[in-house]
Design a protein around this motif. Structure first.
Motif, PDB file in Angstrom:
ATOM      1  N   ASP A   1       4.353 -12.420  14.870  1.00 19.36           N
ATOM      2  CA  ASP A   1       4.036 -12.466  13.440  1.00 19.36           C
ATOM      3  C   ASP A   1       2.609 -12.009  13.130  1.00 19.36           C
ATOM      4  OD1 ASP A   1       6.585 -13.361  12.801  1.00 19.36           O
ATOM      5  OD2 ASP A   1       6.015 -15.485  12.911  1.00 19.36           O
ATOM      6  N   THR A   2       1.851 -11.618  14.137  1.00 14.74           N
ATOM      7  CA  THR A   2       0.476 -11.170  13.932  1.00 14.74           C
ATOM      8  C   THR A   2       0.437  -9.965  13.002  1.00 14.74           C
ATOM      9  OG1 THR A   2      -0.174 -11.920  16.141  1.00 14.74           O
ATOM     10  CG2 THR A   2      -1.595 -10.270  15.086  1.00 14.74           C
ATOM     11  N   PRO A   3      -0.339 -10.054  11.898  1.00 10.81           N
ATOM     12  CA  PRO A   3      -0.454  -8.901  11.008  1.00 10.81           C
ATOM     13  C   PRO A   3      -1.335  -7.822  11.645  1.00 10.81           C
ATOM     14  CG  PRO A   3      -1.693 -10.776  10.152  1.00 10.81           C
ATOM     15  CD  PRO A   3      -1.028 -11.231  11.411  1.00 10.81           C
ATOM     16  N   VAL A   4      -0.830  -6.606  11.648  1.00 12.67           N
ATOM     17  CA  VAL A   4      -1.532  -5.474  12.258  1.00 12.67           C
ATOM     18  C   VAL A   4      -1.838  -4.447  11.163  1.00 12.67           C
ATOM     19  CG1 VAL A   4      -1.358  -3.613  13.959  1.00 12.67           C
ATOM     20  CG2 VAL A   4      -0.312  -5.838  14.447  1.00 12.67           C
ATOM     21  N   PRO A   5      -3.125  -4.101  10.953  1.00 14.25           N
ATOM     22  CA  PRO A   5      -3.437  -3.037  10.002  1.00 14.25           C
ATOM     23  C   PRO A   5      -2.731  -1.748  10.450  1.00 14.25           C
ATOM     24  CG  PRO A   5      -5.427  -4.204  10.649  1.00 14.25           C
ATOM     25  CD  PRO A   5      -4.327  -4.658  11.564  1.00 14.25           C
ATOM     26  N   THR A   6      -1.885  -1.214   9.577  1.00 10.85           N
ATOM     27  CA  THR A   6      -0.990  -0.123   9.961  1.00 10.85           C
ATOM     28  C   THR A   6      -1.109   1.062   9.005  1.00 10.85           C
ATOM     29  OG1 THR A   6       0.555  -1.712  10.918  1.00 10.85           O
ATOM     30  CG2 THR A   6       1.448   0.473  10.365  1.00 10.85           C
ATOM     31  N   VAL A   7      -1.182   2.257   9.586  1.00  6.81           N
ATOM     32  CA  VAL A   7      -1.122   3.509   8.829  1.00  6.81           C
ATOM     33  C   VAL A   7      -0.009   4.349   9.445  1.00  6.81           C
ATOM     34  CG1 VAL A   7      -2.325   5.638   8.188  1.00  6.81           C
ATOM     35  CG2 VAL A   7      -3.577   3.478   8.261  1.00  6.81           C
ATOM     36  N   LEU A   8       1.001   4.671   8.628  1.00  3.87           N
ATOM     37  CA  LEU A   8       2.107   5.518   9.074  1.00  3.87           C
ATOM     38  C   LEU A   8       2.248   6.691   8.118  1.00  3.87           C
ATOM     39  CD1 LEU A   8       4.816   2.813   9.889  1.00  3.87           C
ATOM     40  CD2 LEU A   8       3.289   3.974  11.490  1.00  3.87           C
ATOM     41  N   LEU A   9       2.223   7.896   8.688  1.00  3.46           N
ATOM     42  CA  LEU A   9       2.426   9.114   7.910  1.00  3.46           C
ATOM     43  C   LEU A   9       3.678   9.822   8.377  1.00  3.46           C
ATOM     44  CD1 LEU A   9      -0.691   8.570   7.566  1.00  3.46           C
ATOM     45  CD2 LEU A   9      -0.929  11.026   7.340  1.00  3.46           C
ATOM     46  N   SER A  10       4.282  10.599   7.489  1.00  2.06           N
ATOM     47  CA  SER A  10       5.404  11.467   7.833  1.00  2.06           C
ATOM     48  C   SER A  10       5.359  12.677   6.916  1.00  2.06           C
ATOM     49  CB  SER A  10       6.730  10.722   7.688  1.00  2.06           C
ATOM     50  OG  SER A  10       7.810  11.579   8.031  1.00  2.06           O
ATOM     51  N   HIS A  11       5.388  13.844   7.501  1.00  2.00           N
ATOM     52  CA  HIS A  11       5.345  15.097   6.737  1.00  2.00           C
ATOM     53  C   HIS A  11       4.188  15.109   5.735  1.00  2.00           C
ATOM     54  CE1 HIS A  11       9.035  16.556   8.516  1.00  2.00           C
ATOM     55  NE2 HIS A  11       9.605  15.393   8.249  1.00  2.00           N
ATOM     56  N   GLY A  12       3.036  14.586   6.142  1.00  2.00           N
ATOM     57  CA  GLY A  12       1.850  14.599   5.309  1.00  2.00           C
ATOM     58  C   GLY A  12       1.794  13.524   4.243  1.00  2.00           C
ATOM     59  N   ALA A  13       2.813  12.691   4.148  1.00  2.00           N
ATOM     60  CA  ALA A  13       2.837  11.634   3.140  1.00  2.00           C
ATOM     61  C   ALA A  13       2.601  10.277   3.795  1.00  2.00           C
ATOM     62  CB  ALA A  13       4.179  11.625   2.416  1.00  2.00           C
ATOM     63  N   VAL A  14       1.822   9.452   3.124  1.00  2.00           N
ATOM     64  CA  VAL A  14       1.581   8.094   3.610  1.00  2.00           C
ATOM     65  C   VAL A  14       2.817   7.250   3.304  1.00  2.00           C
ATOM     66  CG1 VAL A  14       0.156   6.022   3.386  1.00  2.00           C
ATOM     67  CG2 VAL A  14      -0.902   8.288   3.270  1.00  2.00           C
ATOM     68  N   LEU A  15       3.427   6.714   4.352  1.00  2.00           N
ATOM     69  CA  LEU A  15       4.572   5.815   4.194  1.00  2.00           C
ATOM     70  C   LEU A  15       4.125   4.363   4.144  1.00  2.00           C
ATOM     71  CD1 LEU A  15       7.085   7.387   6.744  1.00  2.00           C
ATOM     72  CD2 LEU A  15       6.902   7.824   4.281  1.00  2.00           C
ATOM     73  N   VAL A  16       3.132   4.038   4.979  1.00  2.00           N
ATOM     74  CA  VAL A  16       2.645   2.662   5.080  1.00  2.00           C
ATOM     75  C   VAL A  16       1.136   2.702   5.253  1.00  2.00           C
ATOM     76  CG1 VAL A  16       2.698   0.538   6.459  1.00  2.00           C
ATOM     77  CG2 VAL A  16       4.789   1.867   6.162  1.00  2.00           C
ATOM     78  N   ASP A  17       0.443   1.867   4.490  1.00  2.00           N
ATOM     79  CA  ASP A  17      -0.995   1.654   4.651  1.00  2.00           C
ATOM     80  C   ASP A  17      -1.256   0.201   4.260  1.00  2.00           C
ATOM     81  OD1 ASP A  17      -3.721   1.747   4.919  1.00  2.00           O
ATOM     82  OD2 ASP A  17      -4.065   3.220   3.325  1.00  2.00           O
ATOM     83  N   GLN A  18      -0.904  -0.703   5.173  1.00  2.00           N
ATOM     84  CA  GLN A  18      -1.005  -2.133   4.888  1.00  2.00           C
ATOM     85  C   GLN A  18      -0.864  -2.927   6.176  1.00  2.00           C
ATOM     86  OE1 GLN A  18       2.427  -2.291   2.300  1.00  2.00           O
ATOM     87  NE2 GLN A  18       3.651  -3.324   3.885  1.00  2.00           N
ATOM     88  N   LEU A  19      -1.013  -4.220   6.068  1.00  2.00           N
ATOM     89  CA  LEU A  19      -0.770  -5.105   7.204  1.00  2.00           C
ATOM     90  C   LEU A  19       0.731  -5.198   7.446  1.00  2.00           C
ATOM     91  CD1 LEU A  19      -3.223  -8.037   6.395  1.00  2.00           C
ATOM     92  CD2 LEU A  19      -3.513  -6.250   8.125  1.00  2.00           C
ATOM     93  N   VAL A  20       1.125  -5.059   8.715  1.00  2.00           N
ATOM     94  CA  VAL A  20       2.537  -5.149   9.103  1.00  2.00           C
ATOM     95  C   VAL A  20       2.620  -6.096  10.304  1.00  2.00           C
ATOM     96  CG1 VAL A  20       4.506  -3.859  10.039  1.00  2.00           C
ATOM     97  CG2 VAL A  20       3.038  -2.805   8.306  1.00  2.00           C
ATOM     98  N   PRO A  21       3.513  -7.089  10.267  1.00  2.00           N
ATOM     99  CA  PRO A  21       3.670  -7.953  11.442  1.00  2.00           C
ATOM    100  C   PRO A  21       4.080  -7.130  12.669  1.00  2.00           C
ATOM    101  CG  PRO A  21       4.827  -8.866   9.548  1.00  2.00           C
ATOM    102  CD  PRO A  21       4.392  -7.475   9.173  1.00  2.00           C
TER     103      PRO A  21
END
Length: 167
Positions: free
Chosen positions: A115-135
C-alpha cells in the motif's frame, strides 16, 4: 499479494513474443509510429527493471519513485536490445524479470508495503497518463492487467494477416 495474474500475463506475453519470432516477423516493419518486436520487448524489459527497483526500494524501507520515461527513449531501447543480444536474449531477460517480480511482489511484501504510495509518472505516445501517487500494489496490478496484455497485443499485431497464434 497473489501474483498468479502477473505470472500469467508474463507467460502470455512471452508466448506471443515466441510466436512472432518463430514466424520470422520479429523485425518486420511495423506500422508508422509503432515499434518492432525487439523494441517492444526492450521497452518491457526496461519497465520491468524500473518496477523491480521500486519494489526493492520499498522492501528495503527506502523512498522510491516510478517513472517510465526511460522505457520510451529510443536510444535506451536500442542499447537494451544490443546488450541483451537481440530477441532471444530479451525474452530470457523478461522471463527472469517476471520471475523476480512475482517472487518480490508475492509473500515477501507486507500489506503495508504493497500500500506504499509511490510518486509515479507514466507516459504513452507523448501523453501523460499518470502523474500522482500510486500504491505499489497498483503498479504491479497495472503490469498484469494493462501493460503486459497491451504489449502482447502489439506483438501479435506484427504477425501477417491470417497467421495463427500457436502458443
Amino acid at each position: 499479494m497473489d501474483t498468479t495474474p502477473l505470472r500469467d500475463a508474463y507467460g502470455a506475453l512471452l508466448d506471443a513474443a515466441a510466436t512472432v519470432a518463430d514466424s520470422g516477423e520479429a523485425n518486420a516493419v511495423p506500422p508508422a509510429g509503432e515499434w518492432n518486436a525487439d523494441q517492444i520487448l526492450a521497452h518491457v524489459a526496461i519497465v520491468n527493471a524500473v518496477t523491480i527497483a521500486a519494489v526493492s526500494c520499498v522492501a528495503s524501507g527506502a523512498n522510491t519513485t516510478y517513472d517510465n520515461r526511460m522505457a520510451l527513449d529510443t536510444w535506451t531501447i536500442e542499447r537494451v536490445i544490443a546488450r541483451a543480444g537481440g530477441n532471444a536474449g530479451l525474452r530470457d531477460r523478461i522471463r527472469l524479470q517476471g520471475d523476480a517480480l512475482c517472487a518480490l511482489g508475492g509473500p515477501m511484501l507486507s500489506e503495508a508495503e504493497l500500500d506504499t504510495p509511490v510518486p509515479t509518472v507514466l507516459l504513452s505516445h507523448g501523453a501523460v497518463l499518470v502523474d500522482q501517487l500510486v500504491p505499489l500494489r497498483d503498479l504491479l496490478t497495472g503490469l498484469a492487467e494493462v501493460e503486459l496484455p497491451g504489449h502482447r497485443a502489439q506483438l501479435l499485431a506484427l504477425l501477417p494477416e491470417g497467421s495463427e497464434v500457436t502458443r
